[in-house]
Design a protein around this motif. Structure first.
Motif, PDB file in Angstrom:
ATOM      1  N   LEU A   1       0.810  -1.218   0.000  1.00 33.56           N
ATOM      2  CA  LEU A   1       0.000   0.000   0.000  1.00 33.56           C
ATOM      3  C   LEU A   1       0.844   1.269   0.000  1.00 33.56           C
ATOM      4  O   LEU A   1       1.833   1.376   0.720  1.00 33.56           O
ATOM      5  N   GLU A   2       0.395   2.223  -0.828  1.00 36.98           N
ATOM      6  CA  GLU A   2       1.014   3.552  -0.867  1.00 36.98           C
ATOM      7  C   GLU A   2      -0.020   4.582  -0.432  1.00 36.98           C
ATOM      8  O   GLU A   2      -1.175   4.537  -0.866  1.00 36.98           O
ATOM      9  N   LEU A   3       0.399   5.497   0.420  1.00 33.79           N
ATOM     10  CA  LEU A   3      -0.436   6.629   0.780  1.00 33.79           C
ATOM     11  C   LEU A   3      -0.260   7.681  -0.304  1.00 33.79           C
ATOM     12  O   LEU A   3       0.863   8.116  -0.576  1.00 33.79           O
ATOM     13  N   CYS A   4      -1.355   8.061  -0.919  1.00 36.48           N
ATOM     14  CA  CYS A   4      -1.325   9.055  -1.995  1.00 36.48           C
ATOM     15  C   CYS A   4      -1.886  10.366  -1.459  1.00 36.48           C
ATOM     16  O   CYS A   4      -3.010  10.409  -0.951  1.00 36.48           O
ATOM     17  N   THR A   5      -1.089  11.423  -1.588  1.00 33.32           N
ATOM     18  CA  THR A   5      -1.499  12.745  -1.138  1.00 33.32           C
ATOM     19  C   THR A   5      -1.427  13.717  -2.318  1.00 33.32           C
ATOM     20  O   THR A   5      -0.679  13.498  -3.272  1.00 33.32           O
ATOM     21  N   CYS A   6      -2.177  14.782  -2.231  1.00 35.56           N
ATOM     22  CA  CYS A   6      -2.162  15.799  -3.273  1.00 35.56           C
ATOM     23  C   CYS A   6      -0.814  16.520  -3.240  1.00 35.56           C
ATOM     24  O   CYS A   6      -0.397  17.033  -2.192  1.00 35.56           O
ATOM     25  N   ALA A   7      -0.137  16.562  -4.378  1.00 39.36           N
ATOM     26  CA  ALA A   7       1.166  17.226  -4.467  1.00 39.36           C
ATOM     27  C   ALA A   7       1.037  18.738  -4.277  1.00 39.36           C
ATOM     28  O   ALA A   7       1.999  19.398  -3.902  1.00 39.36           O
ATOM     29  N   THR A   8      -0.143  19.294  -4.498  1.00 45.81           N
ATOM     30  CA  THR A   8      -0.349  20.733  -4.371  1.00 45.81           C
ATOM     31  C   THR A   8      -0.650  21.159  -2.944  1.00 45.81           C
ATOM     32  O   THR A   8      -0.031  22.074  -2.414  1.00 45.81           O
ATOM     33  N   CYS A   9      -1.600  20.461  -2.286  1.00 45.50           N
ATOM     34  CA  CYS A   9      -2.030  20.914  -0.954  1.00 45.50           C
ATOM     35  C   CYS A   9      -1.720  19.933   0.174  1.00 45.50           C
ATOM     36  O   CYS A   9      -1.892  20.279   1.341  1.00 45.50           O
ATOM     37  N   GLY A  10      -1.289  18.714  -0.168  1.00 45.78           N
ATOM     38  CA  GLY A  10      -0.924  17.736   0.850  1.00 45.78           C
ATOM     39  C   GLY A  10      -2.071  16.916   1.410  1.00 45.78           C
ATOM     40  O   GLY A  10      -1.861  16.058   2.271  1.00 45.78           O
ATOM     41  N   THR A  11      -3.280  17.150   0.957  1.00 48.20           N
ATOM     42  CA  THR A  11      -4.432  16.386   1.448  1.00 48.20           C
ATOM     43  C   THR A  11      -4.273  14.905   1.121  1.00 48.20           C
ATOM     44  O   THR A  11      -3.937  14.556  -0.008  1.00 48.20           O
ATOM     45  N   PRO A  12      -4.532  14.018   2.089  1.00 46.81           N
ATOM     46  CA  PRO A  12      -4.534  12.590   1.753  1.00 46.81           C
ATOM     47  C   PRO A  12      -5.720  12.283   0.833  1.00 46.81           C
ATOM     48  O   PRO A  12      -6.837  12.745   1.078  1.00 46.81           O
ATOM     49  N   ILE A  13      -5.456  11.534  -0.231  1.00 47.91           N
ATOM     50  CA  ILE A  13      -6.473  11.245  -1.247  1.00 47.91           C
ATOM     51  C   ILE A  13      -6.951   9.810  -1.180  1.00 47.91           C
ATOM     52  O   ILE A  13      -8.140   9.535  -1.263  1.00 47.91           O
ATOM     53  N   MET A  14      -6.029   8.849  -1.049  1.00 44.20           N
ATOM     54  CA  MET A  14      -6.401   7.432  -1.014  1.00 44.20           C
ATOM     55  C   MET A  14      -5.177   6.602  -0.654  1.00 44.20           C
ATOM     56  O   MET A  14      -4.054   7.107  -0.633  1.00 44.20           O
ATOM     57  N   LEU A  15      -5.413   5.328  -0.416  1.00 44.89           N
ATOM     58  CA  LEU A  15      -4.360   4.329  -0.365  1.00 44.89           C
ATOM     59  C   LEU A  15      -4.458   3.552  -1.663  1.00 44.89           C
ATOM     60  O   LEU A  15      -5.543   3.105  -2.040  1.00 44.89           O
ATOM     61  N   ASP A  16      -3.351   3.411  -2.349  1.00 45.57           N
ATOM     62  CA  ASP A  16      -3.327   2.702  -3.627  1.00 45.57           C
ATOM     63  C   ASP A  16      -2.501   1.429  -3.464  1.00 45.57           C
ATOM     64  O   ASP A  16      -1.403   1.457  -2.887  1.00 45.57           O
ATOM     65  N   ASP A  17      -3.038   0.341  -3.934  1.00 45.08           N
ATOM     66  CA  ASP A  17      -2.401  -0.968  -3.830  1.00 45.08           C
ATOM     67  C   ASP A  17      -1.528  -1.186  -5.064  1.00 45.08           C
ATOM     68  O   ASP A  17      -2.030  -1.182  -6.189  1.00 45.08           O
ATOM     69  N   LYS A  18      -0.225  -1.363  -4.851  1.00 44.21           N
ATOM     70  CA  LYS A  18       0.696  -1.578  -5.976  1.00 44.21           C
ATOM     71  C   LYS A  18       0.360  -2.854  -6.749  1.00 44.21           C
ATOM     72  O   LYS A  18       0.732  -2.979  -7.910  1.00 44.21           O
ATOM     73  N   GLN A  19      -0.363  -3.782  -6.105  1.00 47.98           N
ATOM     74  CA  GLN A  19      -0.788  -5.006  -6.786  1.00 47.98           C
ATOM     75  C   GLN A  19      -2.102  -4.811  -7.536  1.00 47.98           C
ATOM     76  O   GLN A  19      -2.615  -5.739  -8.155  1.00 47.98           O
ATOM     77  N   ARG A  20      -2.664  -3.608  -7.425  1.00 45.62           N
ATOM     78  CA  ARG A  20      -3.873  -3.211  -8.145  1.00 45.62           C
ATOM     79  C   ARG A  20      -5.090  -4.076  -7.790  1.00 45.62           C
ATOM     80  O   ARG A  20      -5.928  -4.368  -8.630  1.00 45.62           O
ATOM     81  N   ARG A  21      -5.187  -4.433  -6.493  1.00 51.61           N
ATOM     82  CA  ARG A  21      -6.359  -5.172  -6.011  1.00 51.61           C
ATOM     83  C   ARG A  21      -7.411  -4.214  -5.478  1.00 51.61           C
ATOM     84  O   ARG A  21      -8.595  -4.351  -5.777  1.00 51.61           O
ATOM     85  N   ILE A  22      -6.978  -3.262  -4.663  1.00 53.94           N
ATOM     86  CA  ILE A  22      -7.906  -2.334  -4.007  1.00 53.94           C
ATOM     87  C   ILE A  22      -7.392  -0.903  -4.091  1.00 53.94           C
ATOM     88  O   ILE A  22      -6.214  -0.660  -4.356  1.00 53.94           O
ATOM     89  N   ARG A  23      -8.304   0.000  -3.842  1.00 51.95           N
ATOM     90  CA  ARG A  23      -7.999   1.376  -3.476  1.00 51.95           C
ATOM     91  C   ARG A  23      -8.817   1.627  -2.223  1.00 51.95           C
ATOM     92  O   ARG A  23      -9.980   1.238  -2.148  1.00 51.95           O
ATOM     93  N   ALA A  24      -8.206   2.220  -1.216  1.00 54.89           N
ATOM     94  CA  ALA A  24      -8.879   2.428   0.061  1.00 54.89           C
ATOM     95  C   ALA A  24      -8.961   3.915   0.379  1.00 54.89           C
ATOM     96  O   ALA A  24      -8.086   4.690  -0.009  1.00 54.89           O
ATOM     97  N   ILE A  25     -10.020   4.264   1.073  1.00 55.03           N
ATOM     98  CA  ILE A  25     -10.189   5.638   1.540  1.00 55.03           C
ATOM     99  C   ILE A  25     -10.498   5.639   3.031  1.00 55.03           C
ATOM    100  O   ILE A  25     -11.005   4.662   3.578  1.00 55.03           O
ATOM    101  N   VAL A  26     -10.157   6.730   3.662  1.00 52.69           N
ATOM    102  CA  VAL A  26     -10.547   7.028   5.033  1.00 52.69           C
ATOM    103  C   VAL A  26     -11.494   8.218   4.883  1.00 52.69           C
ATOM    104  O   VAL A  26     -11.039   9.346   4.653  1.00 52.69           O
TER     105      VAL A  26
END
Length: 145
Positions: free
Chosen positions: A72-97
């Motif tokens: 899992l990778e935590l993906c944040t907005c490069a502009t404002c830093g807001t967390p956007i999602m967790l992205d699975d490098k194996q491309r099984r899921i995308r997760a949100i809080v």
């Protein structure tokens, strides 16, 4: 196609017209460390079901700093830093809080408690939802894409 679930920030938007495949309150040490919350409402979508309109605008970092090669990778907005999602490098899921990633928590209510560890001394949740030491027993990880 309708956008049943939508979130993100002013620079990057996520949405899905499909229901999530899992929705729980997480009690794991990684979520506690990353979010600073005692428990975290987590929602899993099939990878292909959660669309991101600006993938190039994401900064990616390991979700678990103690396992930087984990899936899992935590993906944040490069502009404002807001967390956007967790992205699975194996491309099984995308997760949100939902409460941290711009989604409406009320439209995605958790159905159980995951990764509850009695040895931490925390009180056992008593809201009527099932409590498990891991993900719910019938959860099956989607295949990698």
């Amino acid at each position: 196609m309708s956008k049943k679930y939508a979130g993100g920030c002013g620079h990057i938007h996520t949405h899905s017209s499909n229901d999530p495949i899992d929705n729980h309150t997480c009690h794991c040490s990684v979520c506690k460390r990353v979010t600073g919350q005692e428990s975290t409402h987590v929602v899993f979508f099939n990878h292909r079901d959660l669309t991101v309109d600006n993938l190039e605008g994401l900064d990616r970092q390991p979700f678990n700093d103690q396992n930087p090669d984990g899936p899992l990778e935590l993906c944040t907005c490069a502009t404002c830093g807001t967390p956007i999602m967790l992205d699975d490098k194996q491309r099984r899921i995308r997760a949100i809080v939902p409460n941290l990633m711009g989604h409406d928590p009320e439209s995605l209510p958790p159905t159980y408690h995951a990764f509850f560890d009695e040895s931490t001394g925390a009180p056992r949740p008593d809201d009527g939802r099932p409590v498990y030491a891991g993900l719910r027993p019938d959860f099956v990880w989607p295949p990698s894409m």
